[in-house]
Design an enzyme around this catalytic site. Structure first.
Site: not given
Ligand SMILES: *Cc1c(COP(=O)(O)O)cnc(C)c1O
Length: 390
Positions: A95, A117, A374
């Site tokens: 993020k 948000e 992620s």
């Molecule tokens: C917020 C988040 C997501 C989901 O968001 P996307 O926009 O679909 O990438 C995925 N993985 C993590 C670790 C997050 O914090």
């Protein structure tokens, strides 16, 4: 429309095939158009790109490594498994790429206040972080229900100097927080930028947020080619709104790599939704028989968005990417599997991508699979302790 490049620029109206657009109240159209102009101008400016790259390097810790998982790959029967380690970024996920880009863009536009948000709180924390770094005021809208569920992240945001405001309408969760943030932006657009958290919303957000995450795909492609001498056979990412998936997919859109976006079974906008309009965009949505947006429900709060970014709807419709879903039980297994075999505790969101790899292992043996890790799992261990028992 069919000659639109894959994962290139949307049409001037913000369309990816039949999806996207700018479905906002009249009062917000000038703000979206201003943002579109400002982003185009900044993205074409080497000075802006250099400033952002410096922040991504010195502050966020990029480039994130690519890790080859020998033990897990063996356990899966002989899969060449690679993880793109967004979990090692500052604030623990991908993020930060997007919020640093948008905060820097806001500064360039002469706006000293960010609104955002947040659902689980992760995007709120990231936005509050960027605002603190750049000396901007920050207001984060969060559903009342989510504020109660995620009090640690509420505290983090306040520690970082942000104001956290409850969204008290509707189901008092993420979709209501998006509505409140848009309402705030309408009234304050002179000095305020809406820092949207994924590849969703009205144009230019789906495109702009994907471009801010493109770094993920660019790095991963270079790292894969250096390690394997080739692009991976399969690229897998979890999909909430779809930003980490869009970032990593964009690096391989023109390659032979298969692209797989994994949704939670309880929030499968592409797998279980129908086309509709919400939050300024035309996309796939979970909705009831009256067209009302339905609550998404999964073990991972960060994936509980009832819609999906319009570019993913287009990638699905055109067949360039597929969007299977996995169950909570499969996610819980995958969460433990990576922890035990590689010493990496993943966030529950990317555990969805790993769950798909684990389930499909038979068809992946002998192939190379790149997974977007992620985020890290620190935020989820308390919840998992409740699920699994101490
Ligand atoms: C917020 C988040 C997501 C989901 O968001 P996307 O926009 O679909 O990438 C995925 N993985 C993590 C670790 C997050 O914090």
């Amino acid at each position: 429309m069919s000659d639109q490049p894959v994962m290139g620029e949307p049409t001037p109206g913000g369309r990816f095939g039949d999806f996207g657009g700018m479905f906002v109240p009249e009062t917000l159209v000038p703000a979206c158009l201003e943002l579109d102009r400002a982003f185009r101008d900044a993205w074409a400016d080497g000075g802006f790109r250099a400033e952002l790259d410096a922040l991504l390097g010195d502050y966020a810790g990029r480039p994130s490594p690519l890790t080859r998982c020998q033990r897990l790959g063996d356990e899966l029967g002989g899969v060449t498994l690679l993880l793109k380690r967004e979990d090692l970024n500052h604030t623990g996920s991908h993020k930060i790429n997007n919020v640093l880009g948008q905060a820097l863009l806001a500064k360039r536009m002469g706006k000293d206040r960010l609104v955002a948000e947040t659902g689980a709180g992760q995007h709120g924390v990231a936005t509050a972080t960027a605002a603190a770094l750049l000396g901007q005021r920050c207001t984060v809208y969060m559903g009342e229900v989510d504020m109660a569920r995620q009090e640690l992240n509420v505290f983090r945001m306040r520690l970082l100097g942000a104001e956290v405001k409850p969204a008290a309408s509707g189901s008092r969760t993420l979709k209501d927080a998006v509505n409140e943030a848009m309402r705030d932006w309408v009234a304050t657009v002179e000095d305020t930028h809406y820092c949207l958290g994924s590849v969703m919303g009205p144009h230019p957000y789906p495109w702009m947020v994907r471009e801010f995450h493109r770094v993920l795909g660019i790095e991963a492609r270079e790292q894969c080619v250096a390690l394997l001498g080739d692009v991976p056979d399969v690229v897998v990412a979890c999909v909430g709104g779809g930003s980490n998936a869009a970032g990593i997919f964009s690096g391989f859109a023109d390659d032979r790599s298969e692209l797989v976006g994994v949704e939670p079974a309880g929030g499968a906008a592409i797998g279980g939704g129908i086309p509709g309009i919400v939050h300024g965009m035309q996309s796939f949505l979970k909705q009831d028989e009256f067209g009302q947006v339905e609550e998404a429900q999964s073990i991972s709060a960060g994936l509980d968005y009832p819609g999906v970014g319009p570019e993913h709807a287009h990638l699905a419709a055109s067949g360039r990417a597929i969007y299977p879903s996995v169950t909570d039980a499969e996610v819980i297994d995958a969460f433990q599997l990576l922890s035990r075999t590689e010493g990496i505790i993943p966030a529950l969101e990317p555990a969805h991508a790993l769950a798909w790899v684990s389930r499909e292992r038979a068809s992946l043996v002998g192939r190379s699979v790149l997974v977007s890790l992620s985020g890290r799992g620190d935020k989820d261990v308390a919840q998992m302790m409740e699920v699994l028992g101490p």
